[in-house]
Design a protein around this motif. Structure first.
Motif, PDB file in Angstrom:
ATOM      1  N   GLU A   1       6.355  -4.737   1.079  1.00  0.00           N
ATOM      2  CA  GLU A   1       7.213  -5.400   2.060  1.00  0.00           C
ATOM      3  C   GLU A   1       6.570  -5.509   3.435  1.00  0.00           C
ATOM      4  O   GLU A   1       7.010  -6.305   4.256  1.00  0.00           O
ATOM      5  N   THR A   2       5.561  -4.689   3.695  1.00  0.00           N
ATOM      6  CA  THR A   2       4.904  -4.702   4.996  1.00  0.00           C
ATOM      7  C   THR A   2       3.389  -4.778   4.807  1.00  0.00           C
ATOM      8  O   THR A   2       2.863  -4.526   3.715  1.00  0.00           O
ATOM      9  N   LEU A   3       2.691  -5.080   5.883  1.00  0.00           N
ATOM     10  CA  LEU A   3       1.229  -5.123   5.840  1.00  0.00           C
ATOM     11  C   LEU A   3       0.672  -3.744   5.507  1.00  0.00           C
ATOM     12  O   LEU A   3      -0.300  -3.621   4.754  1.00  0.00           O
ATOM     13  N   ALA A   4       1.292  -2.687   6.043  1.00  0.00           N
ATOM     14  CA  ALA A   4       0.845  -1.320   5.741  1.00  0.00           C
ATOM     15  C   ALA A   4       0.984  -1.007   4.263  1.00  0.00           C
ATOM     16  O   ALA A   4       0.147  -0.293   3.687  1.00  0.00           O
ATOM     17  N   ASP A   5       2.032  -1.521   3.614  1.00  0.00           N
ATOM     18  CA  ASP A   5       2.202  -1.306   2.176  1.00  0.00           C
ATOM     19  C   ASP A   5       0.979  -1.805   1.406  1.00  0.00           C
ATOM     20  O   ASP A   5       0.509  -1.159   0.466  1.00  0.00           O
ATOM     21  N   VAL A   6       0.477  -2.964   1.800  1.00  0.00           N
ATOM     22  CA  VAL A   6      -0.676  -3.554   1.117  1.00  0.00           C
ATOM     23  C   VAL A   6      -1.962  -2.823   1.477  1.00  0.00           C
ATOM     24  O   VAL A   6      -2.740  -2.428   0.609  1.00  0.00           O
ATOM     25  N   VAL A   7      -2.190  -2.636   2.762  1.00  0.00           N
ATOM     26  CA  VAL A   7      -3.483  -2.113   3.236  1.00  0.00           C
ATOM     27  C   VAL A   7      -3.667  -0.638   2.883  1.00  0.00           C
ATOM     28  O   VAL A   7      -4.748  -0.218   2.463  1.00  0.00           O
ATOM     29  N   LEU A   8      -2.615   0.154   3.020  1.00  0.00           N
ATOM     30  CA  LEU A   8      -2.740   1.601   2.873  1.00  0.00           C
ATOM     31  C   LEU A   8      -2.363   2.123   1.496  1.00  0.00           C
ATOM     32  O   LEU A   8      -2.860   3.188   1.101  1.00  0.00           O
TER      33      LEU A   8
END
Length: 547
Positions: free
Chosen positions: A488-495
């Motif tokens: 749902e967030t950019l952090a979900d994808v990146v981290l």
């Protein structure tokens, strides 16, 4: 795996699980596989808190020999084997080396005896594992051999080295996610960004939970016959908010570093720190506490430091002083590293429970040695409520098994259960036509789900577009994360989905390219994209980020 809030509200579950770290996801998997109708909710993203912050070693409990705690050793060995069997693409054998010294507890003779006991107790450690994943027995090496690995080891009293094998989790977040995805394949319902506000009780038993959907800002209620509280450092806080008795648990802040230099690229190294070991329960006392230097992704993890933490769990942060403390200790233990602050590319920070009988001497920390598994009905609380407080990532399978037994064991015979993969959605596009090398790389990250990811990559020309080459990430992977892994967030994808940023910031340009793909899928405007990039960059504070 879809985020369908109406599916959570429109039925009564056998169990709702609060918290989706490694303990919550493993409980969900174990119960769903056993035939239970399961819901699992998490107030942040899946595996975003304590379970994401560790040295990533799946250990077999060799250290428990000093307590003569053979039961814990067996639990660790069996749990490690289960994780390695479940997600073999995400775990690899890890040689661990400590220097042997003199004639005391770190002598060659004592370590050889310890390995004999460890190999006997763990004689079934490789049962069912592929040959390349099997863990060899421990061994003792001579001084000349250890000097080849650690040429700058200068202490004259060193007589050689002791090597044993554990598992190295390449990506702890994806292990937890794989358990969750498989639970959903068995029929579980899951949602992230759901904050549980209260455990609901009536007539002496639980009836479910009330919660808030943090993405929509709306309340919801989930009905369930049982509630499993796996909220980690927040578990007691949630009990108190629900008007229920809660145990007193004190917490320690645990911090590790990830740096750009290595002692060895082939094995983890344990070096004895100057600080004494405060383990009052050990039958066999040792000297200083071990710092481990663990090779990972071409980098090195160092840790762990522990400091008492008296604030609310949401306030835990690693400070510059925390990072400098580890840096100073690492340079003291192996001076030729010459680590500087700029060598730090990432860090881990989380909370772990301290022992009940904790000394009040300032600065001392003794960690809890046994997880809490509380059946609240046994202590006068509501029937159907179970709370967990885990202590080690590795032993989550053992604790999940205990929860299943508390609930009465398997609910339906294996033949009557759903099999993994039945809820598979339609293919997103054209057949897979990726090069064998690329498919192999996807398999290393996603296991059997690699073919599905490849379908998203091959769905369009844009899906094949490279967002980053080192580490590798294509636009189709990001679309897969959103549509099938609830990113749902950019952090979900990146981290947590791609692992792109779990060893250091990929840089603003890469973050912006990923945000553009997510914006197209999730209808973000420019302000939202900028906010998402800033949030990811904030995860690396107080480090200096590349442009």
């Amino acid at each position: 795996m879809k985020r369908e809030i109406t599916a959570l509200e429109n039925r009564t579950f056998d169990a709702v699980i609060i918290g989706a770290g490694i303990y919550g996801t493993l409980v969900a998997w174990r119960l769903a596989k056993a035939g239970y109708q399961v819901a699992i909710v998490e107030k942040g993203d899946f595996c975003a808190a304590t379970s994401a912050n560790s040295l990533k070693i799946l250990h077999g409990g060799l250290r428990y020999l000093q307590h003569l705690d053979f039961k814990r050793m067996r639990e660790s060995i069996k749990s490690r084997r289960e994780i390695m069997s479940f997600a073999p693409h995400l775990v690899m054998p890890l040689p661990c080396l400590v220097p042997t010294i003199g004639r005391g507890m770190r002598s060659r003779l004592i370590m050889k005896s310890a390995f004999l006991a460890n190999d006997l107790i763990g004689r079934d450690r490789n049962l069912g594992l592929a040959r390349e994943k099997q863990l060899p027995p421990g061994r003792i090496m001579g001084r000349a051999e250890i000097k080849k690995i650690m040429p700058d080891l200068s202490r004259r009293e060193i007589t050689g080295g002791a090597v044993w094998y554990d598992g190295l989790a390449v990506n702890t977040e994806r292990i937890a996610l794989e358990y969750l995805l498989t639970a959903c394949d068995y029929g579980a319902a899951a949602a992230n960004y759901i904050r549980v506000d209260r455990i609901v009780t009536k007539d002496g038993g639980v009836t479910g939970i009330t919660a808030t959907d943090l993405l929509a800002g709306t309340p919801l209620a989930i009905r369930a016959d049982r509630v499993i509280n796996c909220a980690g450092p927040w578990f007691a806080e949630l009990l108190r908010a629900s008007g229920l008795p809660a145990p007193r648990v004190r917490w320690a802040k645990a911090v590790n570093l990830v740096v750009r230099k290595q002692i060895s690229d082939t094995c983890a190294v344990g070096l004895e720190s100057r600080a004494g070991d405060r383990d009052m329960d050990a039958v066999v006392k040792r000297g200083g506490r071990l710092y481990f230097f663990v090779p990972w992704k071409g980098l090195m993890m160092i840790g762990t430091t522990y400091h008492r933490f008296e604030q609310a769990p949401d306030r835990v942060r690693a400070t510059r002083e925390d990072l400098l403390t580890i840096l100073e200790e690492a340079n003291s233990l192996y001076p030729s590293l010459r680590l500087e602050y700029g060598d730090i590319c990432f860090f881990h920070c989380g909370l772990v429970p301290m022992a009940d009988k904790q000394e009040d001497e300032p600065g001392t920390v003794q960690l809890a040695k046994h997880p809490l598994v509380i059946d609240h009905a046994d202590t006068g609380g509501p029937a159907g409520l179970v709370s967990l407080c885990g202590i080690k990532y590795t032993t989550a399978p053992t604790i999940a098994g205990k929860v299943l037994r508390l609930l009465g064991g398997e609910k339906s015979p294996p033949a009557a259960r759903k099999t993994a993969g039945i809820s598979r959605p339609p293919s997103p596009g054209r057949p897979v036509s990726l090069a064998a090398e690329r498919l192999a790389a996807l398999h290393d990250r996603y296991g059997h789900r690699a073919v599905r990811v490849a379908e998203y990559i091959g769905a369009s020309r844009d899906g094949e577009r490279w967002l980053c080459r080192q580490p590798d990430l294509q636009a189709g992977e990001v679309v897969y994360f959103i549509r099938e892994e609830m990113a749902e967030t950019l952090a979900d994808v990146v981290l947590r989905r791609s692992g792109l940023g779990d060893a250091g910031s990929p840089g603003r340009d890469v973050l912006q390219r990923i945000a553009e793909v997510m914006a197209a899928e999730l209808s973000w405007d420019t302000t939202r994209k900028e906010r998402e990039v800033a949030a990811v960059e904030g995860r690396y504070y107080p480090l200096v980020l590349p442009g």
